[in-house]
Design an enzyme around this catalytic site. Structure first.
Site, PDB file in Angstrom:
ATOM      1  N   ASP A  19       1.152  -1.171  -0.178  1.00  0.00           N
ATOM      2  CA  ASP A  19       0.116  -0.037   0.013  1.00  0.00           C
ATOM      3  C   ASP A  19       1.136   1.269   0.043  1.00  0.00           C
ATOM      4  OD1 ASP A  19      -2.248   1.529  -0.132  1.00  0.00           O
ATOM      5  OD2 ASP A  19      -2.066   1.421   2.483  1.00  0.00           O
ATOM      6  N   ARG A  23       0.170   7.341  -3.002  1.00  0.00           N
ATOM      7  CA  ARG A  23       0.911   8.685  -2.140  1.00  0.00           C
ATOM      8  C   ARG A  23       2.079   9.007  -2.853  1.00  0.00           C
ATOM      9  NH1 ARG A  23      -0.138   6.246   3.666  1.00  0.00           N
ATOM     10  NH2 ARG A  23      -1.603   4.643   1.785  1.00  0.00           N
ATOM     11  N   HIS A  36       2.045   3.456  -9.332  1.00  0.00           N
ATOM     12  CA  HIS A  36       1.793   1.977  -9.340  1.00  0.00           C
ATOM     13  C   HIS A  36       2.758   1.111 -10.380  1.00  0.00           C
ATOM     14  CE1 HIS A  36      -1.774   2.473  -7.387  1.00  0.00           C
ATOM     15  NE2 HIS A  36      -2.508   3.497  -8.787  1.00  0.00           N
ATOM     16  N   SER A  64      -7.512  -5.439  -5.083  1.00  0.00           N
ATOM     17  CA  SER A  64      -9.041  -5.952  -4.410  1.00  0.00           C
ATOM     18  C   SER A  64      -9.980  -6.088  -4.758  1.00  0.00           C
ATOM     19  CB  SER A  64      -8.925  -4.783  -2.767  1.00  0.00           C
ATOM     20  OG  SER A  64      -9.486  -4.160  -3.142  1.00  0.00           O
ATOM     21  N   ARG A  70     -12.369   2.549  -7.229  1.00  0.00           N
ATOM     22  CA  ARG A  70     -11.753   3.675  -7.706  1.00  0.00           C
ATOM     23  C   ARG A  70     -11.651   4.271  -9.519  1.00  0.00           C
ATOM     24  NH1 ARG A  70      -5.671   2.593  -5.472  1.00  0.00           N
ATOM     25  NH2 ARG A  70      -5.996   2.136  -3.166  1.00  0.00           N
ATOM     26  N   LEU A 130      10.894 -19.974  -5.474  1.00  0.00           N
ATOM     27  CA  LEU A 130       9.824 -19.073  -4.379  1.00  0.00           C
ATOM     28  C   LEU A 130       8.623 -19.253  -5.399  1.00  0.00           C
ATOM     29  CD1 LEU A 130       9.162 -16.344  -2.345  1.00  0.00           C
ATOM     30  CD2 LEU A 130      10.043 -15.373  -4.373  1.00  0.00           C
ATOM     31  N   SER A 188      -8.237  -4.818   5.516  1.00  0.00           N
ATOM     32  CA  SER A 188      -8.632  -4.453   4.158  1.00  0.00           C
ATOM     33  C   SER A 188      -8.985  -5.871   2.886  1.00  0.00           C
ATOM     34  CB  SER A 188      -7.366  -3.668   3.563  1.00  0.00           C
ATOM     35  OG  SER A 188      -7.385  -2.425   3.829  1.00  0.00           O
ATOM     36  N   GLU A 199       1.775 -12.943  12.019  1.00  0.00           N
ATOM     37  CA  GLU A 199       2.420 -12.442  13.355  1.00  0.00           C
ATOM     38  C   GLU A 199       1.945 -10.772  11.779  1.00  0.00           C
ATOM     39  OE1 GLU A 199       3.717 -12.461  15.997  1.00  0.00           O
ATOM     40  OE2 GLU A 199       3.110 -13.941  16.404  1.00  0.00           O
TER      41      GLU A 199
HETATM   42  C1  IPE Z   1      -5.446  -2.450  -0.356  1.00  0.00           C
HETATM   43  O1  IPE Z   1      -5.504  -1.202  -0.959  1.00  0.00           O
HETATM   44  C2  IPE Z   1      -5.441  -3.274  -1.603  1.00  0.00           C
HETATM   45  C3  IPE Z   1      -4.385  -3.242  -2.177  1.00  0.00           C
HETATM   46  C4  IPE Z   1      -3.132  -3.620  -1.568  1.00  0.00           C
HETATM   47  C5  IPE Z   1      -3.940  -4.386  -3.395  1.00  0.00           C
HETATM   48  P1  IPE Z   1      -6.420  -0.039  -0.164  1.00  0.00           P
HETATM   49  O2  IPE Z   1      -5.505   0.720  -0.041  1.00  0.00           O
HETATM   50  O3  IPE Z   1      -7.346  -0.738  -1.442  1.00  0.00           O
HETATM   51  O4  IPE Z   1      -6.937  -0.135   1.054  1.00  0.00           O
HETATM   52  P2  IPE Z   1      -7.485   1.312   2.171  1.00  0.00           P
HETATM   53  O5  IPE Z   1      -9.212   1.623   1.506  1.00  0.00           O
HETATM   54  O6  IPE Z   1      -6.727   1.915   2.279  1.00  0.00           O
HETATM   55  O7  IPE Z   1      -8.545  -0.156   3.043  1.00  0.00           O
HETATM   56  C1  IPE Z   2      -1.515   0.508  -3.334  1.00  0.00           C
HETATM   57  O1  IPE Z   2      -1.267   1.859  -3.221  1.00  0.00           O
HETATM   58  C2  IPE Z   2      -2.145  -0.020  -4.641  1.00  0.00           C
HETATM   59  C3  IPE Z   2      -2.958  -0.526  -4.863  1.00  0.00           C
HETATM   60  C4  IPE Z   2      -4.672  -0.939  -4.218  1.00  0.00           C
HETATM   61  C5  IPE Z   2      -3.659  -1.216  -6.171  1.00  0.00           C
HETATM   62  P1  IPE Z   2      -2.471   2.936  -2.934  1.00  0.00           P
HETATM   63  O2  IPE Z   2      -3.074   3.187  -4.640  1.00  0.00           O
HETATM   64  O3  IPE Z   2      -3.809   2.086  -2.279  1.00  0.00           O
HETATM   65  O4  IPE Z   2      -1.335   3.801  -2.697  1.00  0.00           O
HETATM   66  P2  IPE Z   2      -2.492   5.430  -1.123  1.00  0.00           P
HETATM   67  O5  IPE Z   2      -2.750   4.160  -0.119  1.00  0.00           O
HETATM   68  O6  IPE Z   2      -3.974   5.436  -2.296  1.00  0.00           O
HETATM   69  O7  IPE Z   2      -1.371   5.709  -0.769  1.00  0.00           O
HETATM   70 MG    MG Z   3      -4.238   2.755  -0.380  1.00  0.00          MG
END
Ligand code: IPE
Ligand code: IPE
Ligand code: MG
Length: 247
Positions: A19, A23, A36, A64, A70, A130, A188, A199
């Site tokens: 995640d 940002r 990404h 997810s 989105r 792996l 999430s 853990e």
């Molecule tokens: C979880 O991250 C899904 C992935 C990393 C693919 P999100 O950014 O979608 O989760 P929330 O919305 O902050 O809970």
């Molecule tokens: C995780 O990064 C990747 C996916 C959910 C596809 P985010 O896109 O959720 O990044 P933030 O949380 O908005 O920074």
């Molecule tokens: Mg995110």
């Protein structure tokens, strides 16, 4: 599968909620999709680092069930990135002994993407160093529901063991360590069933910045934990003494 080895310095199975890509990009005044893309580079580095440290299974959350909500341009950017990454990364993964599995609902993906996933799995099917499970169009609730539906369709009793065997991750033991980057402390809808005794480690680093040193920090925290699986500290100490070789 639910068996988990006793505590060890390096986790056998590591699961990661990658995640913070959005940002990372926004802070640089870049479109989210640029984050990404950087996330793919970070994953490549992480796979190498895990293999080098002796991790046998790495399971990452890439998209997810809820990420469909989105903005359309971000979703299509992620689909394009998956297709591009498959073309670019598979030969090296194959050479590095990495076996790819895509975990999640294939329905809902375009025919082109679905075919690409199947090809990548077939191309790396002989590898053993792996296992890399990429959870794409995945949700922990989807997995539990699809496993229950499969048992019901076969008329099988719904037991813990039967459900476990019908899950999308039945080919690997449960994660020993679950890492989430990006500072949020939540699951999430990731491996809801399988993380019962994992853990948890939360890192403030955004996923594109999660490097080898950050991984080592997570592994050091893991090595210092006492996993008890419902037992007492005394029981665990006793089991460790009787398992260690006599001098
Ligand atoms: C979880 O991250 C899904 C992935 C990393 C693919 P999100 O950014 O979608 O989760 P929330 O919305 O902050 O809970
Ligand atoms: C995780 O990064 C990747 C996916 C959910 C596809 P985010 O896109 O959720 O990044 P933030 O949380 O908005 O920074
Ligand atoms: Mg995110």
């Amino acid at each position: 599968m639910t068996q988990t080895p006793a505590n060890q310095a390096v986790p056998h199975h590591v699961a990661i909620v990658m995640d913070g890509n959005g940002r990372w990009a926004t802070r640089r005044f870049l479109p989210r999709v640029a984050g990404h893309k950087q996330g793919v580079d970070s994953l490549r580095r992480c796979v190498k680092a895990c293999a080098a440290r002796g991790v046998k299974v790495l399971t990452v959350f890439a998209f997810s069930s809820e990420n469909w909500n989105r903005p359309a341009d971000e979703v299509s950017g992620l689909m394009d990135l998956l297709a591009m990454a498959l073309g670019r990364e598979v030969p090296q993964l194959k050479a590095d002994g990495v076996r790819l599995h895509f975990v999640g609902e294939r329905r809902g993906l375009s025919d082109k993407v679905a075919a690409g996933l199947a090809q990548a799995e077939a191309a790396t099917a002989q590898n053993e160093r792996l296992i890399l499970n990429v959870c794409f169009n995945y949700g922990g609730r989807w997995d539990i529901a699809q496993a229950a539906a499969a048992l019901a369709a076969r008329g099988e009793p719904i037991t813990e063991l039967a459900l476990d065997r019908a899950m999308a991750l039945a080919h690997v033991p449960d994660p020993d360590l679950m890492i989430r980057t990006g500072g949020e402390q939540r699951i999430s809808n990731f491996l809801l069933w399988q993380c019962a005794y994992s853990e948890l480690f939360f890192s403030d680093r955004l996923w594109p910045d999660f490097d080898e040193a950050a991984l080592d920090e997570a592994f050091a925290a893991y090595a210092a934990r006492e996993r008890r699986f419902g037992k007492t500290s005394e029981q665990m100490a006793q089991a460790a003494t009787s398992a260690s070789p006599k001098v």
